[in-house]
Design a protein around this motif. Structure first.
Motif, PDB file in Angstrom:
ATOM      1  N   LEU A  67       0.778  -1.230   0.178  1.00  0.00           N
ATOM      2  CA  LEU A  67       0.022   0.012   0.200  1.00  0.00           C
ATOM      3  C   LEU A  67       0.869   1.181   0.054  1.00  0.00           C
ATOM      4  CD1 LEU A  67      -2.848   1.163   0.174  1.00  0.00           C
ATOM      5  CD2 LEU A  67      -2.445   1.113   2.731  1.00  0.00           C
ATOM      6  N   GLN A  68       2.025   1.108   0.567  1.00  0.00           N
ATOM      7  CA  GLN A  68       2.771   2.501   0.655  1.00  0.00           C
ATOM      8  C   GLN A  68       3.477   2.693  -0.620  1.00  0.00           C
ATOM      9  OE1 GLN A  68       6.690   2.166   3.082  1.00  0.00           O
ATOM     10  NE2 GLN A  68       5.482   3.675   4.451  1.00  0.00           N
ATOM     11  N   ASP A  69       3.810   1.727  -1.142  1.00  0.00           N
ATOM     12  CA  ASP A  69       4.349   1.813  -2.749  1.00  0.00           C
ATOM     13  C   ASP A  69       3.353   2.321  -3.630  1.00  0.00           C
ATOM     14  OD1 ASP A  69       6.726   0.918  -1.900  1.00  0.00           O
ATOM     15  OD2 ASP A  69       6.586  -1.224  -2.478  1.00  0.00           O
ATOM     16  N   GLN A  70       1.969   1.790  -3.631  1.00  0.00           N
ATOM     17  CA  GLN A  70       0.901   2.135  -4.596  1.00  0.00           C
ATOM     18  C   GLN A  70       0.512   3.699  -4.220  1.00  0.00           C
ATOM     19  OE1 GLN A  70      -1.689  -1.534  -3.651  1.00  0.00           O
ATOM     20  NE2 GLN A  70      -1.956  -1.271  -5.814  1.00  0.00           N
ATOM     21  N   LEU A  71       0.650   3.782  -3.025  1.00  0.00           N
ATOM     22  CA  LEU A  71       0.356   5.354  -2.510  1.00  0.00           C
ATOM     23  C   LEU A  71       1.263   6.443  -3.207  1.00  0.00           C
ATOM     24  CD1 LEU A  71      -1.574   4.886   0.680  1.00  0.00           C
ATOM     25  CD2 LEU A  71      -2.694   5.619  -1.271  1.00  0.00           C
ATOM     26  N   ASN A  72       2.471   6.046  -3.081  1.00  0.00           N
ATOM     27  CA  ASN A  72       3.527   6.560  -3.285  1.00  0.00           C
ATOM     28  C   ASN A  72       3.335   7.094  -4.935  1.00  0.00           C
ATOM     29  OD1 ASN A  72       5.973   8.042  -2.323  1.00  0.00           O
ATOM     30  ND2 ASN A  72       7.160   6.640  -3.548  1.00  0.00           N
ATOM     31  N   ALA A  73       3.062   5.918  -5.795  1.00  0.00           N
ATOM     32  CA  ALA A  73       2.926   6.245  -7.053  1.00  0.00           C
ATOM     33  C   ALA A  73       1.907   7.278  -7.224  1.00  0.00           C
ATOM     34  CB  ALA A  73       2.760   4.710  -7.765  1.00  0.00           C
ATOM     35  N   LEU A  74       0.802   7.293  -6.313  1.00  0.00           N
ATOM     36  CA  LEU A  74      -0.203   8.245  -6.719  1.00  0.00           C
ATOM     37  C   LEU A  74       0.132   9.546  -6.019  1.00  0.00           C
ATOM     38  CD1 LEU A  74      -3.257   6.007  -5.593  1.00  0.00           C
ATOM     39  CD2 LEU A  74      -2.793   6.703  -7.992  1.00  0.00           C
ATOM     40  N   ASN A  75       1.333  10.009  -5.558  1.00  0.00           N
ATOM     41  CA  ASN A  75       1.765  11.107  -4.881  1.00  0.00           C
ATOM     42  C   ASN A  75       1.400  11.331  -3.606  1.00  0.00           C
ATOM     43  OD1 ASN A  75       3.588  11.807  -7.127  1.00  0.00           O
ATOM     44  ND2 ASN A  75       2.002  12.710  -8.080  1.00  0.00           N
ATOM     45  N   ILE A  76       0.783  10.364  -2.888  1.00  0.00           N
ATOM     46  CA  ILE A  76       0.537  10.083  -1.604  1.00  0.00           C
ATOM     47  C   ILE A  76       1.264   9.553  -0.672  1.00  0.00           C
ATOM     48  CG2 ILE A  76      -1.431   9.552  -0.031  1.00  0.00           C
ATOM     49  CD1 ILE A  76      -3.454   9.781  -2.469  1.00  0.00           C
ATOM     50  N   PRO A  77       2.087  10.269   0.514  1.00  0.00           N
ATOM     51  CA  PRO A  77       2.635   9.448   1.136  1.00  0.00           C
ATOM     52  C   PRO A  77       2.042   8.854   2.485  1.00  0.00           C
ATOM     53  CG  PRO A  77       2.752  11.894   1.723  1.00  0.00           C
ATOM     54  CD  PRO A  77       1.966  11.716   0.443  1.00  0.00           C
ATOM     55  N   LEU A  78       2.386   7.481   2.538  1.00  0.00           N
ATOM     56  CA  LEU A  78       1.850   6.824   3.829  1.00  0.00           C
ATOM     57  C   LEU A  78       2.986   6.452   4.987  1.00  0.00           C
ATOM     58  CD1 LEU A  78      -0.284   4.944   5.048  1.00  0.00           C
ATOM     59  CD2 LEU A  78       0.854   3.129   3.892  1.00  0.00           C
ATOM     60  N   PHE A  79       2.565   7.305   6.077  1.00  0.00           N
ATOM     61  CA  PHE A  79       3.537   7.149   7.216  1.00  0.00           C
ATOM     62  C   PHE A  79       3.464   6.125   7.881  1.00  0.00           C
ATOM     63  CE2 PHE A  79       3.603  11.553   5.362  1.00  0.00           C
ATOM     64  CZ  PHE A  79       4.895  11.763   5.386  1.00  0.00           C
TER      65      PHE A  79
END
Length: 432
Positions: A67-79
């Motif tokens: 999920l962290q990788d997928q959100l990163n690709a959408l320009n959304i950081p997951l902390f």
């Protein structure tokens, strides 16, 4: 003014058909996300079981990593943090000037208490946006109020099939590049969570990885690539191998696969390949899942009480020796033992197995059913609070079974494991 939204992920770990994500992306110019590995989920419960053991924890680690990788690709950081949400989320809100917090609405007591703690720690000016996002049929769309949810599944199913519609899916698009922030947090390991290493057991019927991609791939394989969906009703009571059932439950449980996604895929399959009893039965099982969620929504904490939702007084035992024999697969019933060894070594058990070992625990041994339910909570990869406790109530005679049955384990073994293939697989000397 720049508006910043925070999505607090819990059991909704996906980017497809994710209501909080969609709302946040529409209502804010900047979106970030947080996931907390809450240490309370890895502590021992009142019966001495670790609440989230290594099998589900590993599946969760894999899910959050992806999920962290997928959100990163959408320009959304997951902390990602190991810590209590009520301590971590307010810090992010303060540091990043967040104006709105988005989350999936929960209703079981512990989840509600934690959400309330987070909310209390925030300024009253912060917008708090909760959305029901784990149902097939949304609560606003069912043809009854929550207090009128029927006690019998068939009544609920028929009304929903006749009057309710499954909502269309909406998926988030990529956020602007300026939304990109480098997250410096890492997903914890089993060791970080205080859990032991997993020794892979080659006998497992659930060799799958966690994460949205794996869940969607399983849906693709089960339906389109193998056409196993066409035979689901005939094979779903199987015990050995990966394909006797869909195995969607683990991804559904942590929200990395949406029930609406499965429903719409089945409908597409029916229009393009075949519509039969098996395709219907897949949707039938999704409605069962909804039913247990609505039962818990209606009855609240009664689903965790000894007398259950029927307030039925039984004499229950908590004989430590009998409980341990059940856990270790050392009862008088080989079929029970085989299933208990499977869950012990893999974190998985078939639906047929679960019904039998639970009935044997509660109805034959007359042991406190909550202890069995807590053990399942600890071990199962696909643990879902509503389905787990709903099913245990059901088989223990304090829930929604109008027939109040006790399973004849010997007859069940003869019917579903006539050749002893399953029992022979698990009753051999343990590999570890």
């Amino acid at each position: 003014m720049t508006k910043t939204g925070l999505v607090w992920f819990r059991n909704d770990l996906r980017i497809h058909d994710q209501v909080s994500l969609v709302k946040a992306s529409k209502e804010n110019s900047f979106v970030m996300a947080v996931y907390c590995f809450d240490p309370r989920h890895f502590e021992k419960d009142r019966f001495g079981f670790v609440r989230t053991e290594k099998y589900r924890a590993q599946f969760l680690i894999e899910t959050v990593t992806e999920l962290q990788d997928q959100l990163n690709a959408l320009n959304i950081p997951l902390f990602v943090h190991v810590g209590k949400p009520e301590e971590i989320i307010p810090e992010y809100v303060k540091i990043h000037n967040i104006t709105s917090v988005y989350l999936q609405k929960e209703w079981t007591s512990e989840e509600v208490a934690i959400a309330n703690n987070v909310k209390k720690a925030l300024s009253s000016e912060i917008h708090w946006i909760e959305s029901y996002d784990q149902f097939l049929f949304h609560p606003e769309d069912i043809p009854m109020t929550i207090d009128k949810i029927p006690q019998v599944f068939t009544v609920f199913r028929k009304k929903c099939e006749k009057y309710a519609k499954v909502r269309a899916m909406e998926t988030i698009s990529k956020m602007p590049e300026k939304n990109r922030v480098t997250h410096l947090t890492k997903v914890p390991t089993l060791k970080d969570l205080g859990l032991s290493k997993i020794h892979k057991d080659t006998r497992t019927a659930f060799p799958f990885k966690g994460g949205e991609k794996a869940g969607l791939q399983r849906l693709e394989d089960y339906a389109w690539n193998t056409k196993k969906l066409s035979y689901y009703k005939k094979t779903r009571n199987g015990l050995v191998g990966t394909d006797y059932s869909s195995k969607f439950s683990a991804w559904l449980a942590n929200g990395s696969l949406s029930p609406r996604m499965i429903y719409h895929e089945v409908k597409k399959y029916e229009s393009e390949i075949v519509k039969n009893q098996s395709t219907y039965w897949m949707i039938f099982e999704l409605i069962w899942r909804d039913f247990f969620k609505y039962i818990s929504l209606k009855h609240g904490n009664d689903i965790f009480k000894l007398e259950g939702i029927l307030q039925t007084p039984y004499e229950w035992s908590s004989d430590v020796k009998l409980i341990q024999q059940w856990i270790d697969g050392e009862t008088a019933e080989p079929f029970v033992n085989a299933n208990m060894l499977e869950i012990k070594h893999t974190g998985w058990m078939s639906n047929r197995g679960r019904q039998n070992v639970a009935s044997y625990f509660a109805r034959t041994l007359k042991l406190d059913w909550r202890i069995g339910a807590a053990y399942f909570e600890s071990q199962l990869i696909d643990y879902d609070v509503h389905s787990n406790y709903g099913n245990w109530l059901y088989v223990s005679g304090v829930g929604n079974d109008p027939r109040n049955r006790t399973f004849n384990v010997k007859l069940q073994a003869e019917r579903y494991d006539a050749s002893n293939k399953f029992q022979n697989l698990w009753l051999q000397t343990s590999l570890f």
